[in-house]
Design a protein around this motif. Structure first.
Motif, PDB file in Angstrom:
ATOM      1  N   ARG A  30      -3.641  -5.661 -15.909  1.00 55.81           N
ATOM      2  CA  ARG A  30      -3.318  -4.465 -16.237  1.00 55.81           C
ATOM      3  C   ARG A  30      -2.222  -3.853 -15.536  1.00 55.81           C
ATOM      4  O   ARG A  30      -1.116  -3.055 -16.293  1.00 55.81           O
ATOM      5  CB  ARG A  30      -4.520  -3.484 -16.533  1.00 55.81           C
ATOM      6  CG  ARG A  30      -5.302  -3.730 -17.479  1.00 55.81           C
ATOM      7  CD  ARG A  30      -6.545  -2.667 -17.420  1.00 55.81           C
ATOM      8  NE  ARG A  30      -7.591  -2.911 -16.297  1.00 55.81           N
ATOM      9  CZ  ARG A  30      -8.060  -1.963 -15.928  1.00 55.81           C
ATOM     10  NH1 ARG A  30      -8.239  -0.897 -16.530  1.00 55.81           N
ATOM     11  NH2 ARG A  30      -9.118  -2.176 -14.821  1.00 55.81           N
ATOM     12  N   LEU A  31      -2.318  -3.979 -14.341  1.00 57.84           N
ATOM     13  CA  LEU A  31      -1.136  -3.263 -13.457  1.00 57.84           C
ATOM     14  C   LEU A  31       0.203  -4.096 -13.879  1.00 57.84           C
ATOM     15  O   LEU A  31       1.218  -3.176 -13.902  1.00 57.84           O
ATOM     16  CB  LEU A  31      -1.382  -3.453 -12.021  1.00 57.84           C
ATOM     17  CG  LEU A  31      -0.207  -3.200 -10.816  1.00 57.84           C
ATOM     18  CD1 LEU A  31      -0.147  -1.747 -10.897  1.00 57.84           C
ATOM     19  CD2 LEU A  31      -0.567  -3.809  -9.708  1.00 57.84           C
ATOM     20  N   PHE A  32       0.065  -5.239 -13.943  1.00 53.81           N
ATOM     21  CA  PHE A  32       1.571  -6.137 -14.221  1.00 53.81           C
ATOM     22  C   PHE A  32       1.790  -5.576 -15.672  1.00 53.81           C
ATOM     23  O   PHE A  32       3.243  -5.437 -16.012  1.00 53.81           O
ATOM     24  CB  PHE A  32       0.982  -7.463 -14.189  1.00 53.81           C
ATOM     25  CG  PHE A  32       1.159  -7.973 -12.763  1.00 53.81           C
ATOM     26  CD1 PHE A  32       1.460  -7.155 -11.767  1.00 53.81           C
ATOM     27  CD2 PHE A  32       0.838  -9.431 -12.672  1.00 53.81           C
ATOM     28  CE1 PHE A  32       1.282  -7.732 -10.463  1.00 53.81           C
ATOM     29  CE2 PHE A  32       0.684  -9.844 -11.417  1.00 53.81           C
ATOM     30  CZ  PHE A  32       0.910  -9.169 -10.234  1.00 53.81           C
ATOM     31  N   PHE A  33       1.070  -5.424 -16.657  1.00 49.71           N
ATOM     32  CA  PHE A  33       1.493  -5.040 -17.831  1.00 49.71           C
ATOM     33  C   PHE A  33       1.998  -3.563 -17.828  1.00 49.71           C
ATOM     34  O   PHE A  33       3.015  -3.365 -18.568  1.00 49.71           O
ATOM     35  CB  PHE A  33       0.067  -4.915 -18.804  1.00 49.71           C
ATOM     36  CG  PHE A  33       0.598  -4.807 -20.194  1.00 49.71           C
ATOM     37  CD1 PHE A  33       1.346  -5.809 -21.081  1.00 49.71           C
ATOM     38  CD2 PHE A  33       0.177  -3.801 -20.946  1.00 49.71           C
ATOM     39  CE1 PHE A  33       1.711  -5.447 -22.408  1.00 49.71           C
ATOM     40  CE2 PHE A  33       0.458  -3.270 -22.139  1.00 49.71           C
ATOM     41  CZ  PHE A  33       1.230  -4.054 -22.979  1.00 49.71           C
ATOM     42  N   GLY A  39       9.083  -0.847 -16.463  1.00 51.77           N
ATOM     43  CA  GLY A  39      10.307  -1.381 -16.346  1.00 51.77           C
ATOM     44  C   GLY A  39      11.275  -1.497 -17.356  1.00 51.77           C
ATOM     45  O   GLY A  39      12.318  -1.134 -17.317  1.00 51.77           O
ATOM     46  N   ALA A  40      10.585  -1.798 -18.677  1.00 57.43           N
ATOM     47  CA  ALA A  40      11.531  -2.023 -19.737  1.00 57.43           C
ATOM     48  C   ALA A  40      11.795  -0.870 -20.275  1.00 57.43           C
ATOM     49  O   ALA A  40      13.078  -0.835 -20.755  1.00 57.43           O
ATOM     50  CB  ALA A  40      10.383  -2.833 -20.630  1.00 57.43           C
ATOM     51  N   ALA A  41      10.951   0.240 -20.411  1.00 57.91           N
ATOM     52  CA  ALA A  41      11.380   1.500 -20.768  1.00 57.91           C
ATOM     53  C   ALA A  41      12.658   2.128 -19.937  1.00 57.91           C
ATOM     54  O   ALA A  41      13.574   2.736 -20.431  1.00 57.91           O
ATOM     55  CB  ALA A  41      10.079   2.418 -20.789  1.00 57.91           C
ATOM     56  N   ALA A  85      10.876  -7.060 -14.713  1.00 52.41           N
ATOM     57  CA  ALA A  85      10.686  -8.279 -13.631  1.00 52.41           C
ATOM     58  C   ALA A  85      10.832  -7.294 -12.421  1.00 52.41           C
ATOM     59  O   ALA A  85      10.028  -7.739 -11.363  1.00 52.41           O
ATOM     60  CB  ALA A  85      11.578  -9.202 -13.678  1.00 52.41           C
ATOM     61  N   ALA A  86      11.739  -6.483 -12.246  1.00 51.06           N
ATOM     62  CA  ALA A  86      12.061  -5.686 -10.797  1.00 51.06           C
ATOM     63  C   ALA A  86      10.835  -4.943 -10.572  1.00 51.06           C
ATOM     64  O   ALA A  86      10.251  -4.723  -9.562  1.00 51.06           O
ATOM     65  CB  ALA A  86      13.441  -4.976 -10.875  1.00 51.06           C
ATOM     66  N   MET A  87      10.239  -4.272 -11.705  1.00 49.24           N
ATOM     67  CA  MET A  87       9.091  -3.352 -11.554  1.00 49.24           C
ATOM     68  C   MET A  87       7.830  -4.096 -11.127  1.00 49.24           C
ATOM     69  O   MET A  87       7.076  -3.722 -10.381  1.00 49.24           O
ATOM     70  CB  MET A  87       8.928  -2.417 -12.655  1.00 49.24           C
ATOM     71  CG  MET A  87       9.750  -1.504 -12.935  1.00 49.24           C
ATOM     72  SD  MET A  87       9.712  -0.261 -12.005  1.00 49.24           S
ATOM     73  CE  MET A  87       8.251   0.650 -12.546  1.00 49.24           C
ATOM     74  N   ILE A  88       7.498  -5.170 -11.889  1.00 50.06           N
ATOM     75  CA  ILE A  88       6.594  -6.156 -11.375  1.00 50.06           C
ATOM     76  C   ILE A  88       6.737  -6.664 -10.167  1.00 50.06           C
ATOM     77  O   ILE A  88       5.664  -6.765  -9.230  1.00 50.06           O
ATOM     78  CB  ILE A  88       6.482  -7.425 -12.428  1.00 50.06           C
ATOM     79  CG1 ILE A  88       6.018  -7.024 -13.865  1.00 50.06           C
ATOM     80  CG2 ILE A  88       5.442  -8.336 -11.900  1.00 50.06           C
ATOM     81  CD1 ILE A  88       6.035  -7.848 -14.887  1.00 50.06           C
ATOM     82  N   LEU A  94       4.544  -4.207  -2.857  1.00 50.66           N
ATOM     83  CA  LEU A  94       3.859  -2.909  -2.291  1.00 50.66           C
ATOM     84  C   LEU A  94       2.447  -2.785  -2.539  1.00 50.66           C
ATOM     85  O   LEU A  94       1.939  -1.807  -1.975  1.00 50.66           O
ATOM     86  CB  LEU A  94       4.763  -1.684  -2.873  1.00 50.66           C
ATOM     87  CG  LEU A  94       6.373  -1.772  -2.716  1.00 50.66           C
ATOM     88  CD1 LEU A  94       6.980  -0.473  -3.319  1.00 50.66           C
ATOM     89  CD2 LEU A  94       6.591  -1.725  -1.016  1.00 50.66           C
ATOM     90  N   ASN A  95       2.066  -3.681  -3.283  1.00 44.60           N
ATOM     91  CA  ASN A  95       0.741  -3.733  -3.648  1.00 44.60           C
ATOM     92  C   ASN A  95       0.189  -2.278  -4.093  1.00 44.60           C
ATOM     93  O   ASN A  95      -0.611  -1.558  -3.603  1.00 44.60           O
ATOM     94  CB  ASN A  95      -0.549  -3.904  -2.526  1.00 44.60           C
ATOM     95  CG  ASN A  95      -1.723  -4.433  -2.636  1.00 44.60           C
ATOM     96  OD1 ASN A  95      -1.981  -4.725  -3.927  1.00 44.60           O
ATOM     97  ND2 ASN A  95      -2.467  -4.701  -1.746  1.00 44.60           N
ATOM     98  N   ILE A  96       0.785  -1.883  -5.099  1.00 45.11           N
ATOM     99  CA  ILE A  96       0.531  -0.419  -5.866  1.00 45.11           C
ATOM    100  C   ILE A  96      -0.380  -0.835  -6.685  1.00 45.11           C
ATOM    101  O   ILE A  96      -0.848  -1.579  -7.483  1.00 45.11           O
ATOM    102  CB  ILE A  96       1.991  -0.130  -6.592  1.00 45.11           C
ATOM    103  CG1 ILE A  96       3.044  -0.046  -5.753  1.00 45.11           C
ATOM    104  CG2 ILE A  96       1.704   0.955  -7.624  1.00 45.11           C
ATOM    105  CD1 ILE A  96       4.346   0.378  -6.536  1.00 45.11           C
ATOM    106  N   GLU A  97      -1.474   0.207  -6.546  1.00 45.09           N
ATOM    107  CA  GLU A  97      -2.553   0.334  -7.610  1.00 45.09           C
ATOM    108  C   GLU A  97      -2.873   1.517  -8.528  1.00 45.09           C
ATOM    109  O   GLU A  97      -2.544   2.585  -7.913  1.00 45.09           O
ATOM    110  CB  GLU A  97      -4.008   0.105  -6.789  1.00 45.09           C
ATOM    111  CG  GLU A  97      -3.805  -1.412  -6.430  1.00 45.09           C
ATOM    112  CD  GLU A  97      -5.258  -1.933  -5.553  1.00 45.09           C
ATOM    113  OE1 GLU A  97      -6.133  -1.219  -6.235  1.00 45.09           O
ATOM    114  OE2 GLU A  97      -5.264  -2.882  -4.720  1.00 45.09           O
TER     115      GLU A  97
END
Length: 97
Positions: A30-33, A39-41, A85-88, A94-97
């Motif tokens: 879910r985080l990746f999605f 990022g796409a937006a 891809a850069a956002m993922i 950074l292990n963002i949750e």
């Protein structure tokens, strides 16, 4: 009229089912999605600003082309994919949750 109401009810059930399936997905997926959509937006926004402001004559070049539709689709898709891809990658590092 009844068929339209039935179609709306079916669509609502499918959306609820899709949302439940999304919420049951693993947290990392879910985080990746979510990061990919963000990022796409952002990428589409940046690409749109560059074309609208005609930075470096880019808007004139794309819109003045014979194949403007193909050129703009490739341009916007590339920006969206790169920023997604850069956002993922940033979320992973950074292990963002």
């Amino acid at each position: 009229m009844l068929s339209i109401e039935l179609l709306i009810a079916r669509t609502e059930r499918r959306m609820q089912s899709l949302f439940r399936r999304y919420m049951r997905a693993p947290r990392l997926l879910r985080l990746f999605f979510e990061q990919a959509l963000t990022g796409a937006a952002v990428g589409l926004f940046v690409a749109g600003v560059l074309v609208a402001q005609d930075i470096g004559g880019l808007g004139t070049l794309i819109l003045g082309s014979d194949i403007w539709l193909t050129a703009s689709l490739l341009y916007f898709f590339t920006f969206a994919l790169t920023f997604a891809a850069a956002m993922i990658a940033t979320a992973m590092l950074l292990n963002i949750e």
